[in-house]
Design a protein around this motif. Structure first.
Motif, PDB file in Angstrom:
ATOM      1  N   GLU A  94       0.142   8.082 -14.545  1.00  0.00           N
ATOM      2  CA  GLU A  94      -1.198   8.145 -13.955  1.00  0.00           C
ATOM      3  C   GLU A  94      -1.294   7.336 -12.671  1.00  0.00           C
ATOM      4  O   GLU A  94      -1.856   7.821 -11.680  1.00  0.00           O
ATOM      5  CB  GLU A  94      -2.241   7.651 -14.957  1.00  0.00           C
ATOM      6  N   GLU A  98      -2.120   9.316  -9.245  1.00  0.00           N
ATOM      7  CA  GLU A  98      -3.567   9.391  -9.460  1.00  0.00           C
ATOM      8  C   GLU A  98      -4.279  10.246  -8.418  1.00  0.00           C
ATOM      9  O   GLU A  98      -5.401  10.707  -8.660  1.00  0.00           O
ATOM     10  CB  GLU A  98      -4.170   7.986  -9.485  1.00  0.00           C
ATOM     11  N   TYR A 103      -0.657  16.692 -10.930  1.00  0.00           N
ATOM     12  CA  TYR A 103      -0.556  15.803 -12.089  1.00  0.00           C
ATOM     13  C   TYR A 103      -1.740  15.990 -13.030  1.00  0.00           C
ATOM     14  O   TYR A 103      -1.562  16.155 -14.242  1.00  0.00           O
ATOM     15  CB  TYR A 103      -0.481  14.342 -11.636  1.00  0.00           C
ATOM     16  N   TRP A 104      -2.953  15.978 -12.489  1.00  0.00           N
ATOM     17  CA  TRP A 104      -4.142  16.081 -13.341  1.00  0.00           C
ATOM     18  C   TRP A 104      -4.230  17.458 -14.000  1.00  0.00           C
ATOM     19  O   TRP A 104      -4.703  17.577 -15.134  1.00  0.00           O
ATOM     20  CB  TRP A 104      -5.401  15.783 -12.528  1.00  0.00           C
ATOM     21  N   HIS A 123     -10.058  16.786 -16.852  1.00  0.00           N
ATOM     22  CA  HIS A 123      -8.918  16.468 -15.993  1.00  0.00           C
ATOM     23  C   HIS A 123      -8.534  17.642 -15.096  1.00  0.00           C
ATOM     24  O   HIS A 123      -8.154  17.448 -13.937  1.00  0.00           O
ATOM     25  CB  HIS A 123      -7.735  16.019 -16.843  1.00  0.00           C
ATOM     26  N   HIS A 126     -10.971  17.759 -12.362  1.00  0.00           N
ATOM     27  CA  HIS A 126     -10.653  16.694 -11.399  1.00  0.00           C
ATOM     28  C   HIS A 126      -9.538  17.143 -10.462  1.00  0.00           C
ATOM     29  O   HIS A 126      -9.569  16.866  -9.257  1.00  0.00           O
ATOM     30  CB  HIS A 126     -10.238  15.429 -12.152  1.00  0.00           C
ATOM     31  N   ALA A 127      -8.538  17.847 -11.015  1.00  0.00           N
ATOM     32  CA  ALA A 127      -7.468  18.395 -10.177  1.00  0.00           C
ATOM     33  C   ALA A 127      -8.031  19.342  -9.132  1.00  0.00           C
ATOM     34  O   ALA A 127      -7.630  19.317  -7.962  1.00  0.00           O
ATOM     35  CB  ALA A 127      -6.445  19.122 -11.057  1.00  0.00           C
TER      36      ALA A 127
END
Length: 225
Positions: A94, A98, A103-104, A123, A126-127
């Motif tokens: 993370e 971040e 990743y998210w 999540h 959020h990406a």
């Protein structure tokens, strides 16, 4: 179907063994599908993926802090549907990632499949906030699939969000048809599958190879309505 029987009959005459003729016919159909359609899964891709997973694990045994290898390993584990193992690796990443939409998205995907729907959705959204076109909008389809059976209005919303990015995507219309079908809206289902086929016909040749599986599936689904 008639052509298949003719080929089977010809192979039977040449080989003299009906079971071997069937086997050869299946191999021919598989090769043709992989070359021109893409509905059948690849037999070589899983083997290559397993080798890469083994290689990355060996690298991490020598250098546990190699974050890029951990992210790639998690991605491959997601493809193998080993979500719990992938999730464990992603939790370690993370801080360095971040600000990474990829990743998210990966973390949210594992959480969706592990049953943590709210966290997974948060999540992935959020990406998409970091990069609305991450993975060419594929996270919207991930969310649509996750909610297809539990929150159909939300699933439709995410499909429509994907269509805003890819108005020329056969996959989007195929999934839209699947969602409408689960809602019992059969007229809308048929229309979505028709749109999938129309979009496919309008695509350039290089793009048709990528989208052909969705056109074929839409055609079969449409025949059953």
């Amino acid at each position: 179907m008639i052509i298949k029987f003719l080929i089977f009959g010809l192979l039977w005459q040449i080989i003299g063994n009906p079971f071997l003729a069937i086997l050869i016919l299946l191999v021919i159909l598989y090769v043709l599908d992989r070359r021109f359609v893409g509905v059948f899964p690849s037999f070589t891709k899983p083997l290559k993926r397993m080798r890469n997973i083994s290689r990355l694990k060996q690298q991490l045994a020598l250098n546990p802090n190699e974050v890029s290898s951990k992210l790639e390993l998690a991605r491959l584990l997601i493809e193998r549907k080993r979500y719990s193992e992938a999730h464990a690796y992603l939790l370690e990443l993370e801080r360095p990632y971040e600000q990474s939409a990829e990743y998210w998205d990966a973390l949210g995907t594992t959480e969706l499949y592990l049953g943590n729907t709210a966290e997974g959705e948060r999540h992935i959204l959020h990406a998409l906030e970091i990069n609305p076109r991450v993975k060419y909008g594929q996270p919207y389809l991930t969310l649509a699939t996750a909610f297809k059976d539990t929150d159909r209005d939300k699933a439709l919303h995410y499909v429509q969000q994907f269509q805003e990015i890819h108005s020329s995507s056969s996959e989007a219309f195929y999934l839209l048809g699947s969602v409408y079908r689960s809602l019992g809206r059969m007229d809308d289902t048929k229309q979505a599958y028709d749109q999938c086929l129309n979009v496919y016909r309008s695509l350039p040749r290089y793009k048709k190879r990528q989208e052909r599986r969705w056109a074929v599936r839409s055609w079969f689904r449409k025949m059953t309505i």
